[in-house]
Design a protein around this motif. Structure first.
Motif, mmCIF file in Angstrom:
data_model
loop_
_atom_site.group_PDB
_atom_site.id
_atom_site.type_symbol
_atom_site.label_atom_id
_atom_site.label_comp_id
_atom_site.label_asym_id
_atom_site.label_seq_id
_atom_site.Cartn_x
_atom_site.Cartn_y
_atom_site.Cartn_z
ATOM 1 N N LYS A 101 -26.645 63.919 115.401
ATOM 2 C CA LYS A 101 -26.225 64.420 116.494
ATOM 3 C C LYS A 101 -24.992 64.344 115.975
ATOM 4 C CE LYS A 101 -30.248 63.628 119.437
ATOM 5 N NZ LYS A 101 -30.870 62.903 120.729
ATOM 6 N N VAL A 102 -24.744 63.857 115.407
ATOM 7 C CA VAL A 102 -23.096 63.316 115.073
ATOM 8 C C VAL A 102 -22.673 64.001 113.684
ATOM 9 C CG1 VAL A 102 -21.411 61.754 115.119
ATOM 10 C CG2 VAL A 102 -23.047 61.667 117.545
ATOM 11 N N LEU A 103 -21.482 63.737 113.151
ATOM 12 C CA LEU A 103 -21.358 63.771 111.811
ATOM 13 C C LEU A 103 -20.406 63.064 111.409
ATOM 14 C CD1 LEU A 103 -22.343 67.479 110.714
ATOM 15 C CD2 LEU A 103 -23.172 64.946 110.232
ATOM 16 N N GLN A 123 -28.522 65.678 107.224
ATOM 17 C CA GLN A 123 -30.083 65.333 106.930
ATOM 18 C C GLN A 123 -30.234 67.107 107.306
ATOM 19 O OE1 GLN A 123 -30.526 63.160 110.180
ATOM 20 N NE2 GLN A 123 -30.888 60.975 108.505
ATOM 21 N N TRP A 124 -29.665 67.685 106.322
ATOM 22 C CA TRP A 124 -30.636 68.862 106.484
ATOM 23 C C TRP A 124 -32.030 69.368 107.208
ATOM 24 C CZ3 TRP A 124 -26.480 72.472 106.652
ATOM 25 C CH2 TRP A 124 -24.542 71.815 106.522
ATOM 26 N N ASP A 129 -29.679 73.987 103.873
ATOM 27 C CA ASP A 129 -29.014 72.989 102.832
ATOM 28 C C ASP A 129 -27.996 73.671 102.784
ATOM 29 O OD1 ASP A 129 -27.564 72.219 101.118
ATOM 30 O OD2 ASP A 129 -29.114 69.964 100.614
ATOM 31 N N VAL A 130 -26.347 74.270 103.066
ATOM 32 C CA VAL A 130 -25.647 75.244 102.423
ATOM 33 C C VAL A 130 -25.552 74.787 101.032
ATOM 34 C CG1 VAL A 130 -24.718 74.874 104.420
ATOM 35 C CG2 VAL A 130 -23.833 73.616 102.807
ATOM 36 N N TRP A 146 -19.672 71.002 102.936
ATOM 37 C CA TRP A 146 -18.958 70.620 101.797
ATOM 38 C C TRP A 146 -18.089 69.243 101.849
ATOM 39 C CZ3 TRP A 146 -18.782 75.328 97.338
ATOM 40 C CH2 TRP A 146 -20.146 75.729 97.398
ATOM 41 N N TRP A 147 -17.267 70.136 102.760
ATOM 42 C CA TRP A 147 -16.232 68.848 102.623
ATOM 43 C C TRP A 147 -17.037 67.414 102.994
ATOM 44 C CZ3 TRP A 147 -14.062 66.970 108.443
ATOM 45 C CH2 TRP A 147 -12.981 66.457 107.943
ATOM 46 N N PHE A 148 -17.819 67.173 103.837
ATOM 47 C CA PHE A 148 -18.722 65.870 104.123
ATOM 48 C C PHE A 148 -18.773 64.637 103.177
ATOM 49 C CE2 PHE A 148 -18.869 68.015 108.315
ATOM 50 C CZ PHE A 148 -18.594 66.945 109.058
#
Length: 207
Positions: A101-103, A123-124, A129-130, A146-148
């Motif tokens: 719900k929050v990244l 949590q894909w 999953d990108v 991917w930045w995360f």
């Protein structure tokens, strides 16, 4: 004796600075909370602001744009009175891409003073999953998400700089731009939003 007086003045100045920082920090927080409530009543606001930002758009794949349509709130929290770091929070509605719900992406100073970053593991959901999608798909060779998990690249630093210094202070100017339009200043938050679409319409008629 003069050093003693100087130390006293410095201590008074530090206390005055802290009082002012707290006072204006509370005022700023009040206005940001009010702005966030207004934005939450505009469906797709943050997703469109991301897509319209001339530089952020270059980091978005088509898959990213679909995911960001579920972004309903964004918050940038400054860490410490000296702004020693930032915590960027992305709030998502329930979506078919991941469970979170929050990244959160956080930048701060490590023990030796170096800049370090941490982030929420995404949590894909199965098949979303990108990184897996990018393999063999020319439309998804890169992804904002991917930045995360990227804590070292120049692109990572560029994204946090854009969000903190451009998108977060005045997201309305990017929301009002046409997608893919060159960068330009829009209206400030609080001005009448009806004026900007009218100007864009007149510009299109003159072409």
């Amino acid at each position: 004796m003069s050093q003693q007086k100087l130390d006293t003045v410095n201590a008074q100045a530090d206390r005055a600075y802290l009082r002012l920082s707290r006072k204006f920090g509370q005022l700023r927080l009040h206005h940001l909370e009010r702005r966030n409530l207004l934005i939450q009543n505009i469906p797709g606001f943050w997703g469109q602001a991301f897509r319209n930002h001339p530089q952020l758009a270059s980091f978005l794949s088509q898959h990213d744009k679909k995911i960001l349509s579920y972004l309903h709130s964004l918050d940038v929290e400054e860490l410490g009175l000296a702004r020693l770091g930032y915590k960027i929070k992305f709030y998502f509605a329930r979506n078919p891409f991941f469970q979170n719900k929050v990244l959160i992406k956080e930048y701060g100073c490590g023990p030796s003073g170096q800049v370090v970053s941490r982030s929420t593991p995404i949590q894909w959901l199965p098949g979303q999953d990108v990184q897996a999608l990018s393999q063999g798909d020319s439309d998804n060779l890169f992804s904002f998400f991917w930045w995360f998990s990227n804590h070292s690249s120049i692109e990572s630093d560029k994204i946090v700089e854009i969000i903190n210094e451009e998108l977060w202070p005045n997201p309305l100017q990017y929301y009002l731009l046409s997608e893919g339009a060159p960068g330009k200043k829009g209206t400030e938050v609080g001005e009448s939003p009806e004026q900007q679409p009218k100007e864009s319409s007149e510009a299109n008629q003159s072409k």
